[in-house]
Design a protein around this motif. Structure first.
Motif, PDB file in Angstrom:
ATOM      1  N   ASP A  50     -11.205  -8.209  21.333  1.00 25.32           N
ATOM      2  CA  ASP A  50     -11.839  -9.042  22.362  1.00 25.32           C
ATOM      3  C   ASP A  50     -11.851  -8.319  23.714  1.00 25.32           C
ATOM      4  N   GLY A  51     -12.997  -8.297  24.355  1.00 29.42           N
ATOM      5  CA  GLY A  51     -13.139  -7.624  25.640  1.00 29.42           C
ATOM      6  C   GLY A  51     -12.276  -8.209  26.739  1.00 29.42           C
ATOM      7  N   LEU A  59      -7.049  -6.532  20.030  1.00 25.08           N
ATOM      8  CA  LEU A  59      -7.808  -5.526  20.774  1.00 25.08           C
ATOM      9  C   LEU A  59      -9.318  -5.706  20.654  1.00 25.08           C
ATOM     10  N   ARG A 117      -9.369  -9.653  26.354  1.00 23.58           N
ATOM     11  CA  ARG A 117      -7.985  -9.227  26.115  1.00 23.58           C
ATOM     12  C   ARG A 117      -7.799  -7.766  26.506  1.00 23.58           C
ATOM     13  N   ARG A 118      -8.812  -6.928  26.254  1.00 22.08           N
ATOM     14  CA  ARG A 118      -8.708  -5.524  26.687  1.00 22.08           C
ATOM     15  C   ARG A 118      -8.655  -5.434  28.211  1.00 22.08           C
ATOM     16  N   THR A 119      -9.383  -6.309  28.895  1.00 21.49           N
ATOM     17  CA  THR A 119      -9.321  -6.341  30.361  1.00 21.49           C
ATOM     18  C   THR A 119      -7.917  -6.718  30.820  1.00 21.49           C
ATOM     19  N   LEU A 126      -2.159 -11.951  22.582  1.00 23.60           N
ATOM     20  CA  LEU A 126      -1.567 -10.655  22.933  1.00 23.60           C
ATOM     21  C   LEU A 126      -0.055 -10.666  22.744  1.00 23.60           C
ATOM     22  N   LEU A 180       1.270  -0.126  20.860  1.00 24.84           N
ATOM     23  CA  LEU A 180       0.038   0.606  20.542  1.00 24.84           C
ATOM     24  C   LEU A 180       0.288   1.856  19.698  1.00 24.84           C
ATOM     25  N   LEU A 218      -5.157  -6.168  29.207  1.00 21.83           N
ATOM     26  CA  LEU A 218      -4.301  -4.995  28.968  1.00 21.83           C
ATOM     27  C   LEU A 218      -4.535  -3.923  30.027  1.00 21.83           C
ATOM     28  N   ASP A 219      -5.785  -3.740  30.434  1.00 25.20           N
ATOM     29  CA  ASP A 219      -6.081  -2.759  31.487  1.00 25.20           C
ATOM     30  C   ASP A 219      -5.367  -3.124  32.785  1.00 25.20           C
ATOM     31  N   ARG A 257      -1.668  -2.600  32.392  1.00 23.36           N
ATOM     32  CA  ARG A 257      -1.320  -1.181  32.326  1.00 23.36           C
ATOM     33  C   ARG A 257      -0.916  -0.679  33.714  1.00 23.36           C
TER      34      ARG A 257
END
Length: 105
Positions: free
Chosen positions: A10-11, A8, A13-15, A48, A72, A17-18, A21
Motif C-alpha cells: 500500500d502506498g 508494503l 503505508r510506504r509513505t 504495519l 525489512l 515508513l518513509d 525512516r
C-alpha cells in the motif's frame, strides 16, 4: 513474509515508513502527511505493527511510532536472489557492449 509484502503493497503505508525512516512520529503527525482520515491512518499503523515494521512507544497520552528496519531484512534477503540474477544479466550486457566497442575500433 506475506504480512510484510502485504504491508508494503500500500502506498500510504510506504509513505508512513518513509516518514518514520527519518524520525519517530505520532499518529496525528502521520495523519497530517497523508491524504486520508485519521481512522484510516490508525488502520494502516495497525497493519504495519502486526507485520513488525513499526513499534509504538507510549509517552503519557501520546503514542510515538518508530520504524523497525530489521523487519525489512527478510524482504531484502528474498529480493537478494533476484538482485543477483539481474546483476549477472547486467554484467553480461556490459561485456557485450564493451565487445561491440572494441570491434568497431
Amino acid at each position: 513474509m506475506d504480512a510484510l509484502l502485504h504491508a508494503l503493497a500500500d502506498g500510504n503505508r510506504r509513505t508512513v515508513l518513509d516518514i518514520l525512516r527519518d524520525r519517530p512520529a505520532t499518529a496525528g503527525e502521520l495523519a497530517e502527511a497523508l491524504p486520508i482520515a485519521r481512522p484510516g491512518v490508525s488502520r494502516h499503523l495497525r497493519v504495519l505493527r502486526e507485520a513488525g515494521l513499526v513499534e509504538v512507544q507510549h509517552d503519557a497520552q501520546r503514542r510515538i511510532y518508530h520504524l523497525r528496519p530489521e523487519a525489512l531484512v527478510e524482504v531484502d534477503d528474498w529480493l537478494g536472489t533476484y538482485r543477483a540474477l539481474w546483476q549477472h544479466r547486467l554484467d553480461a550486457l556490459h561485456t557485450e557492449i564493451a565487445r561491440g566497442r572494441r570491434e568497431r575500433s
